[in-house]
Write a protein that holds these residues in place. Sequence first.
Motif, PDB file in Angstrom:
ATOM      1  N   LEU B  96      -6.566  20.696  -1.740  1.00  0.00           N
ATOM      2  CA  LEU B  96      -5.840  20.270  -2.942  1.00  0.00           C
ATOM      3  C   LEU B  96      -6.607  19.190  -3.699  1.00  0.00           C
ATOM      4  O   LEU B  96      -6.674  19.216  -4.922  1.00  0.00           O
ATOM      5  CB  LEU B  96      -4.451  19.742  -2.559  1.00  0.00           C
ATOM      6  N   LEU B 100      -8.001  19.506  -7.449  1.00  0.00           N
ATOM      7  CA  LEU B 100      -7.549  18.653  -8.555  1.00  0.00           C
ATOM      8  C   LEU B 100      -8.734  17.999  -9.263  1.00  0.00           C
ATOM      9  O   LEU B 100      -8.767  17.930 -10.496  1.00  0.00           O
ATOM     10  CB  LEU B 100      -6.568  17.587  -8.051  1.00  0.00           C
ATOM     11  N   ARG B 107     -11.683  21.431 -16.894  1.00  0.00           N
ATOM     12  CA  ARG B 107     -10.921  21.430 -18.143  1.00  0.00           C
ATOM     13  C   ARG B 107     -11.673  20.723 -19.268  1.00  0.00           C
ATOM     14  O   ARG B 107     -11.503  21.039 -20.435  1.00  0.00           O
ATOM     15  CB  ARG B 107      -9.574  20.743 -17.941  1.00  0.00           C
ATOM     16  N   LEU B 108     -12.468  19.717 -18.909  1.00  0.00           N
ATOM     17  CA  LEU B 108     -13.207  18.982 -19.933  1.00  0.00           C
ATOM     18  C   LEU B 108     -14.389  19.782 -20.468  1.00  0.00           C
ATOM     19  O   LEU B 108     -14.775  19.630 -21.620  1.00  0.00           O
ATOM     20  CB  LEU B 108     -13.726  17.657 -19.355  1.00  0.00           C
ATOM     21  N   THR B 109     -14.966  20.619 -19.622  1.00  0.00           N
ATOM     22  CA  THR B 109     -16.208  21.289 -20.018  1.00  0.00           C
ATOM     23  C   THR B 109     -16.033  22.775 -20.353  1.00  0.00           C
ATOM     24  O   THR B 109     -16.904  23.363 -20.971  1.00  0.00           O
ATOM     25  CB  THR B 109     -17.247  21.179 -18.876  1.00  0.00           C
TER      26      THR B 109
END
Lengths: 356, 174
Positions: B96, B100, B107-109
């Motif tokens: 996990l 995370l 998500r940023l790239t």
Amino acid sequence: MNENLKFYLLAEQLGWDCSEYAYKRRDDIYKSASYSILKANMSEVSKHISKRSQYIQEEYKKLDEEPLTLKDFATREIRCNYLALHSFPEYYINPLTIEKDYQGGISSLGDLIFQIDSKEMTLNSLLLSNDYSFEKKQQAIDDQLEDYLSDLDEMTDHAIEAIKENSLNTSLERKEGRRTIVSEIIFIILNILFAFIYIYPNIYFRECMYSLSSDKILSYLSLIYPIFMLLYDISYILYFSYRSRKYQSYNYAKRFIKKNSSKVYQSNRITKEALKDYILNSIKQGYRLQNDIKSFSLLSTGYIDYKKVLDYKDIKKSPTMKAFRTVYNILSAISILLSLLTFVLYIISIVLKKGI
Amino acid sequence: MTLSLLLLLAFILFMIPVVAVSRNRIYLLIRSLLPSSFLIALILILDKIIFNIDISKYVGLASSSMFSFITNSLPELSAAESLHICAHLTYAFLYLTVFLITSFITRLTFIGTNPNIKEKHGLLKSISSRTLLFLIIYPFLFVFLAEIRRIIPFQDGLLKPLFDVIYSYGANAL
């Protein structure tokens, strides 16, 4: 224009007040054949995204303005005739922004109206005409395609603006972004809590779970809690899966534009150049264009799905989305309450060393 | 309720995003989950199949103080079982945590592929990516629950023979 009108118009130009005559004839336009044609074509015009169709729509609305002078009246009549003539798809369709599911009367780029030496003619007629040199035809085609391109670039500007407006800079989107993150955190916490309650070997809770007793709340909760957690998980996954599907074009455009907005304009120009080469090739080869009206459309096949980006707010308001959101909100509220209640009673049972 | 039924429900639950989520979200999830799945798969393979070096014992020893509040509550657990459970709870925690962290970076790239352009062999790619996503989530949950079923308050159910292959102790908590 009838002789009577010409007379009054001249009189007005000479300084006579003819506003009463203009007022009396204000509704004549609605009875004219050109207005009927224009009105009939308007529903089709409004479906297309192009500067020309937008212009026709704006000008159509202006026809309702009451003429104050006879000059206004005459201008309105001329404008109505012009709009009626240009309200047919061959005049306003932009092949770079045509919808992929377009099923109208125009099937070929060759049916579109192009201008050369202030004359309007279909592209196929222009291609096969012997009255103009290749260079002249090329120039006329390039001018028109530049118009189409500027139309597309303008749409790109609007889409980028819409994305920026809806981006995290606005308070509404910040709120939406925060809500999504909070939903994710709640989802993780509730599931970890659920796993903890069942994995941690609390003997008192397990007694209530195994031997169901009507006077113990934990017995009821051990039945209801997992059911609602399952429903909550399903609703969460369904809601966010549906959302990701509906927003995928918008989200992709948002991510793409952050780093590569110049590429979108570049792609627009490349497509325009490809269209130009295609048309010029047909002049050289001497054939008519057929069944190619949708071949160069970038409306929903380019980097940006303009329709979906510009309709972003409508997706949010769609009934299915609202239904998913409502079910998810209700189930998450119930699950949060049940989780808290179970957890508190769970802890109390450990402290009191007996099932509650 | 049995563990087999729970895993069946989990199967259905995991199938929803695998089938329904958009193509780019699938790619995003795969990228976020691959490092954690790879790490845990590597540990489990090294531990059980290749060298039989019993990594779980050492991981269990290192993390026993972290999860002792769980294992200490079940006096019938042997020391070896406690270490085994601690090790698998640590793997779940690791899975996990790595997920995370990777998810945040991804998500940023991540940009993704253009949903408006139909890819070559799109259906094949879609099926294989969705299958891969399922394979990097569900088997880990399956193995995790089978490994720690000693402390789960459910009977094994139909899949008991399969659970016994994964971890040979019976599930007889309480």
